[in-house]
Design a protein around this motif. Structure first.
Motif, PDB file in Angstrom:
ATOM      1  N   THR A  31       0.839  -1.195   0.000  1.00 11.10           N
ATOM      2  CA  THR A  31       0.000   0.000   0.000  1.00 11.10           C
ATOM      3  C   THR A  31       0.875   1.245   0.000  1.00 11.10           C
ATOM      4  N   ILE A  32       0.269   2.382  -0.263  1.00 11.00           N
ATOM      5  CA  ILE A  32       1.011   3.646  -0.232  1.00 11.00           C
ATOM      6  C   ILE A  32       1.610   3.872   1.153  1.00 11.00           C
ATOM      7  N   THR A  35       4.727   1.681   1.524  1.00  7.93           N
ATOM      8  CA  THR A  35       5.907   2.161   0.791  1.00  7.93           C
ATOM      9  C   THR A  35       6.475   3.401   1.463  1.00  7.93           C
ATOM     10  N   GLN A  36       5.612   4.265   1.957  1.00 10.93           N
ATOM     11  CA  GLN A  36       6.081   5.470   2.660  1.00 10.93           C
ATOM     12  C   GLN A  36       6.775   5.094   3.965  1.00 10.93           C
ATOM     13  N   THR A  51      10.070   0.351  -5.772  1.00  8.76           N
ATOM     14  CA  THR A  51       8.764   0.737  -5.237  1.00  8.76           C
ATOM     15  C   THR A  51       7.649   0.376  -6.206  1.00  8.76           C
ATOM     16  N   ALA A  55       4.514  -1.908  -5.294  1.00  7.75           N
ATOM     17  CA  ALA A  55       3.186  -1.295  -5.255  1.00  7.75           C
ATOM     18  C   ALA A  55       2.257  -1.793  -6.348  1.00  7.75           C
TER      19      ALA A  55
END
Length: 220
Positions: A31-32, A35-36, A51, A55
């Motif tokens: 998910t975003i 990754t963050q 990434t 993703a």
């Protein structure tokens, strides 16, 4: 379903049908937030290709195959073609630790080779650490940004071989070659185009290999 994820699953399924030892695991894409979160754990920007794979395709991939002699009976396998392959990707283990132990070979390159390394230590991001001690890296400096290179810890014939122009090109080529082992000797070198300076599905050897695997898909 992402097209590359679909192709990867299909290839893994076919390899499983003709393998004696076989493992395939694929997770959901990251998910975003994930990754963050991972980026916050790493002191340098994670290359976009890594990434993107996490993703859009999967945050974790594990594939091990070992072709069954009883099924894959082509005599070429005894002397030429690889009989096993392995690919492992875990986005949540992405970091710089794989570079540990390599800095001395850059600051004291005279002890390791006749000429300096083509890139500086800080221009590299590690992407795959190999069991044999070798390393595959992505260039994150301005020169040849995104290019993928192989580093041989014993300065053998695979040292500083350029494998692909980008991370995703590298992964897609591996997929098209049915994921051979990432080691240079007796694996990646077999599929290497020295004129183009990259792994390729278009060399005579690669074409024979791909045709043979397809023939077993159709007959199995």
């Amino acid at each position: 379903m992402n097209s590359f994820r679909k192709a990867l699953i299909e290839r893994a399924f076919h390899l499983g049908r003709i393998s004696s030892e076989y493992t395939f695991k694929i997770s959901k894409p990251a998910t975003i937030k994930q990754t963050q979160w991972r980026q916050k754990q790493v002191s340098k920007p994670i290359p976009s290709g890594i990434t993107e794979l996490a993703a859009q395709t999967a945050s974790r991939i594990e594939l091990h195959w070992d072709l069954t002699p009883e099924i894959v009976t082509a005599p070429e396998f005894d002397d030429q073609f690889p009989t096993s392959g392995m690919f492992e990707f875990n986005f949540f283990e992405t970091d710089l630790s794989l570079l540990e132990g390599w800095k001395h070979s850059f600051t004291h390159w005279q002890e390791y080779r006749k000429e300096p390394n083509p890139f500086e230590f800080d221009e590299l991001f590690p992407i795959f650490g190999l069991i044999n001690g070798d390393l595959i890296v992505e260039v994150i400096g301005e020169r040849e940004r995104h290019a993928i290179y192989y580093l041989d810890h014993e300065n053998g014939s695979g040292d500083w071989q350029r494998l692909a122009s980008s991370y995703m090109t590298f992964i897609q080529t591996l997929s098209n070659l049915w994921f051979p082992n990432l080691e240079w000797h007796d694996s990646l070198e077999l599929f290497y185009d020295h004129d183009q300076k990259q792994l390729s599905v278009n060399t005579p050897f690669s074409s024979r290999w791909i045709d043979l695997i397809y023939s077993y898909q159709l007959s199995s």
